[in-house]
Design a protein around this motif. Structure first.
Motif, PDB file in Angstrom:
ATOM      1  N   LEU A  11       0.599  -1.723   0.037  1.00 22.64           N
ATOM      2  CA  LEU A  11      -0.282  -0.061  -0.326  1.00 22.64           C
ATOM      3  C   LEU A  11       1.008   1.147   0.105  1.00 22.64           C
ATOM      4  N   ALA A  12       1.693   1.204   0.237  1.00 22.42           N
ATOM      5  CA  ALA A  12       2.680   1.668   0.470  1.00 22.42           C
ATOM      6  C   ALA A  12       3.935   2.297  -1.126  1.00 22.42           C
ATOM      7  N   PRO A  13       4.230   3.601  -1.318  1.00 23.45           N
ATOM      8  CA  PRO A  13       3.731   4.138  -2.700  1.00 23.45           C
ATOM      9  C   PRO A  13       5.317   3.457  -2.983  1.00 23.45           C
ATOM     10  N   GLY A  14       5.399   3.224  -4.114  1.00 24.11           N
ATOM     11  CA  GLY A  14       6.174   2.247  -5.131  1.00 24.11           C
ATOM     12  C   GLY A  14       6.003   1.107  -6.168  1.00 24.11           C
ATOM     13  N   TYR A  15       6.870   0.242  -6.209  1.00 30.33           N
ATOM     14  CA  TYR A  15       6.495  -0.447  -7.286  1.00 30.33           C
ATOM     15  C   TYR A  15       7.220  -1.979  -7.198  1.00 30.33           C
ATOM     16  N   ALA A  21       8.316 -11.011 -10.261  1.00 30.36           N
ATOM     17  CA  ALA A  21       7.479  -9.932 -10.343  1.00 30.36           C
ATOM     18  C   ALA A  21       7.483  -8.441 -10.374  1.00 30.36           C
ATOM     19  N   VAL A  22       8.140  -7.985 -11.833  1.00 25.09           N
ATOM     20  CA  VAL A  22       7.895  -6.243 -12.548  1.00 25.09           C
ATOM     21  C   VAL A  22       6.977  -5.603 -13.273  1.00 25.09           C
ATOM     22  N   SER A  23       6.811  -4.445 -12.191  1.00 26.45           N
ATOM     23  CA  SER A  23       6.022  -3.174 -12.709  1.00 26.45           C
ATOM     24  C   SER A  23       6.622  -2.129 -12.312  1.00 26.45           C
ATOM     25  N   THR A  24       6.065  -1.187 -13.696  1.00 25.44           N
ATOM     26  CA  THR A  24       6.784  -0.041 -13.699  1.00 25.44           C
ATOM     27  C   THR A  24       5.327   1.140 -14.135  1.00 25.44           C
ATOM     28  N   PRO A  25       6.254   2.382 -14.482  1.00 28.95           N
ATOM     29  CA  PRO A  25       5.173   3.555 -14.502  1.00 28.95           C
ATOM     30  C   PRO A  25       4.364   3.122 -15.542  1.00 28.95           C
ATOM     31  N   ARG A  26       4.993   2.857 -16.146  1.00 30.32           N
ATOM     32  CA  ARG A  26       3.832   2.741 -17.926  1.00 30.32           C
ATOM     33  C   ARG A  26       4.845   0.976 -18.917  1.00 30.32           C
ATOM     34  N   GLY A 377       7.905  -8.930   5.785  1.00 28.25           N
ATOM     35  CA  GLY A 377       8.409  -7.982   4.823  1.00 28.25           C
ATOM     36  C   GLY A 377       9.514  -8.253   3.688  1.00 28.25           C
ATOM     37  N   LYS A 378       9.279  -9.088   3.070  1.00 29.45           N
ATOM     38  CA  LYS A 378      10.068  -9.371   1.960  1.00 29.45           C
ATOM     39  C   LYS A 378       9.030  -8.620   0.692  1.00 29.45           C
ATOM     40  N   VAL A 379       8.004  -8.694   0.458  1.00 27.04           N
ATOM     41  CA  VAL A 379       7.170  -8.081  -0.260  1.00 27.04           C
ATOM     42  C   VAL A 379       6.749  -7.061   0.028  1.00 27.04           C
ATOM     43  N   SER A 380       7.005  -6.209  -1.207  1.00 24.50           N
ATOM     44  CA  SER A 380       6.982  -5.175  -0.358  1.00 24.50           C
ATOM     45  C   SER A 380       7.322  -3.726  -1.669  1.00 24.50           C
ATOM     46  N   ALA A 381       6.691  -2.932  -1.415  1.00 23.15           N
ATOM     47  CA  ALA A 381       7.262  -1.482  -2.945  1.00 23.15           C
ATOM     48  C   ALA A 381       8.629  -0.710  -2.753  1.00 23.15           C
ATOM     49  N   LEU A 382       9.205  -1.058  -3.618  1.00 20.77           N
ATOM     50  CA  LEU A 382      10.312  -0.058  -4.240  1.00 20.77           C
ATOM     51  C   LEU A 382      10.212   0.961  -5.301  1.00 20.77           C
TER      52      LEU A 382
END
Length: 546
Positions: A11-15, A21-26, A377-382
């Protein structure tokens, strides 16, 4: 609440950046996103869907939202399935079913492996079962068929999710009922599955990207035994992923035995009651097969059989990761968990159902404590370093083929934590990013399908000059380790401490068949939207009846 307890760090800002699992802004509708690269189309139509959604919403939010919703659907769907098949279990039984569906080793291990889209498909399984069982009831209506189509299409974000959903749907055909005949239900399920599979089936044919080399990774992807449990015990307790690094800490010690006893104890406790409900029997049989088959595939004869199958039919390379099929056990396990409340109420009539449910749920949670808060805590937003956005913008202004150093598919970035992650660049640029797809598992390299990328890689590592790279069709070279490589005598387009972009200027013709593959993706999208319309119509119809 349980799904949020697991995914709260996201829920924190980030990816989300963790292993696969890879997410990008666009993301963009590049050839790779449509399955027109050398790699097998393993992430279709997932990449297509994220590319479309990221034109409106930040891609990081899209992926995190889908993951959270997937786990929420798993719990809610398990509760709904229990309400349909075991109505006398009440809210107490539904709570146990929901807890078992969310709080288990399968979810933990797939989270750590980064299989967010697989977990979306996993969350659809109890809904698929419920929808098919509803079609077997009197006067189901075509809206019920639309509901089934929607859940199959949503599970079809990945090939594995689709295969899981289709298997559950066909299994539920064997439930007795006075509604639609089995043949009609089968036509709906198989028709929906075939249409949902068109993106990756079409891409595989057009790009001819399926290779028999996938057979070389069969042994590396076999199910793995956990301490004190053996392969069968590990799989029966919903664990056993091939990657020993993608396992919660509590499952790496003999405490795994305690966790397995608790989970299987809840299931066995309700088994006799669940077997007495005819609609539950097919799913219970499927649960048994979902444990036995992956265990058999991990034996020497099983490995040989799978390897021979994949060499003969490369399209069945999806079978390699045998443990992921254990997801098929969860709908049956959830029903048995709900039935445990009924069993306890029969033997301990003075004990409130809520108390028995609380005991079962608390035991399940207590024996897998590190699933909470993003698996410890291993799955978090970066957050990406600023240079990545700058590098992507430069390439997107002139989208030519990109070669990347270091050559490995998996990366270890200082800013991304200890776990490796797939290279994010292919999902952030319009251009084709060359990748061999090679994967190192336990010191063994499992070769990918990227022959052209392998040839370019050889040129780069042998100190290529500008002319050689241009002739090879390379437009850009990106070094992701930070500082420039002295061996590359190329003009630098961008450089900072995290990433360097070299301009080469080569190019290659566009991949053929783009329109055909895009049309196949649009069929899947139409199936999803049409199924959703049927689901909404069914909900409205049910409300009018009430």
């Amino acid at each position: 609440m349980l799904s949020l307890a697991v995914t709260a760090p996201l829920l924190a800002p980030g990816y989300l950046l963790l292993r696969d699992a890879v997410s990008t802004p666009r993301s963009y509708l590049s050839d790779a996103a449509l399955g027109l690269s050398e790699a097998a189309p393993r992430a279709l139509p997932q990449d297509f869907a994220v590319a479309l959604a990221s034109t409106v919403i930040d891609g990081g939010i899209v992926v995190k939202l889908l993951l959270i919703v997937g786990l929420w659907l798993a719990g809610w769907g398990a509760a709904r399935l229990a309400a349909v098949v075991l109505s006398d279990s009440g809210v107490a039984g539904q709570c146990v079913a929901a807890t078992l569906a969310i709080w288990n080793p399968y979810v933990a291990e797939r989270l750590l492996q980064g299989h967010w889209s697989l977990l979306v498909g996993y969350g659809c399984l109890p809904w698929v079962a419920t929808a098919m069982l509803r079609l077997r009831e009197p006067q189901p209506g075509w809206a019920g068929a639309g509901t089934l189509v929607f859940w199959i299409a949503l599970a079809g974000l990945t090939p594995t999710g689709l295969m899981l959903a289709a298997t559950v749907a066909l299994t539920c055909l064997f439930a007795p009922g006075a509604g639609w005949p089995r043949w009609r239900c089968a036509v709906v399920a198989l028709g929906a599955a075939l249409c949902a599979a068109l993106p990756w089936l079409t891409a595989a044919v057009v790009a001819q990207s399926l290779a028999s080399s996938q057979a070389e990774g069969v042994a590396a992807f076999a199910a793995r035994a956990e301490p004190g449990l053996g392969t069968v015990g590990t799989l029966a307790s919903l664990g056993g992923i091939w990657n020993s690094e993608a396992v919660p800490s509590s499952r790496t010690t003999y405490f795994a035995v305690v966790a397995a006893i608790v989970l299987l104890g809840v299931v066995v406790l309700g088994l006799r009651t669940a077997v007495g409900r005819p609609a539950a029997v097919p799913l219970l049989c499927l649960a048994a097969l979902a444990v036995v088959m992956p265990a058999a595939m991990a034996t020497s004869p099983g490995l040989a059989a799978v390897e021979a199958t994949v060499r003969t039919l490369p399209g069945l390379g999806v079978l390699r990761d045998a443990q992921k099929w254990v997801a098929l056990a969860v709908p049956g396990y959830a029903l048995a968990g709900a039935a445990a409340v009924v069993t306890l109420r029969q033997h301990f009539s003075r004990l409130p159902a809520s108390a028995t449910a609380l005991i079962c749920c608390a035991a399940l949670i207590a024996t897998l404590p590190d699933l909470a808060w993003g698996v410890g805590g291993k799955v978090s937003a970066l957050t990406y370093p600023p240079g990545w956005a700058s590098a992507a913008a430069i390439i997107n202004d002139d989208p030519r083929p990109v070669a990347v150093l270091p050559v490995d598919s998996m990366r270890r970035f200082a800013w991304a934590g200890e776990a490796p992650v797939l290279d994010p660049l292919p999902r952030w640029v319009r251009a084709d990013v060359l990748s061999t797809g090679d994967l190192s598992v336990g010191g063994t390299t499992v070769p990918g399908e990227g022959e052209r990328a392998r040839a370019v890689q050889h040129i780069l590592l042998s100190g290529a000059d500008h002319a050689q790279l241009t002739d090879a069709g390379v437009g850009w070279v990106v070094v992701e380790s930070g500082s420039p490589t002295d061996a590359l005598a190329l003009p630098v387009a961008y450089h900072d401490d995290d990433i360097t972009v070299y301009r080469v200027g080569g190019d290659l013709p566009a991949a053929p068949g783009r329109g055909t593959v895009l049309a196949a993706h649009l069929v899947w999208l139409a199936l999803l939207v049409g199924g959703l319309a049927g689901l909404v119509a069914g909900v409205r119809r049910a409300r009018r009846r009430r």
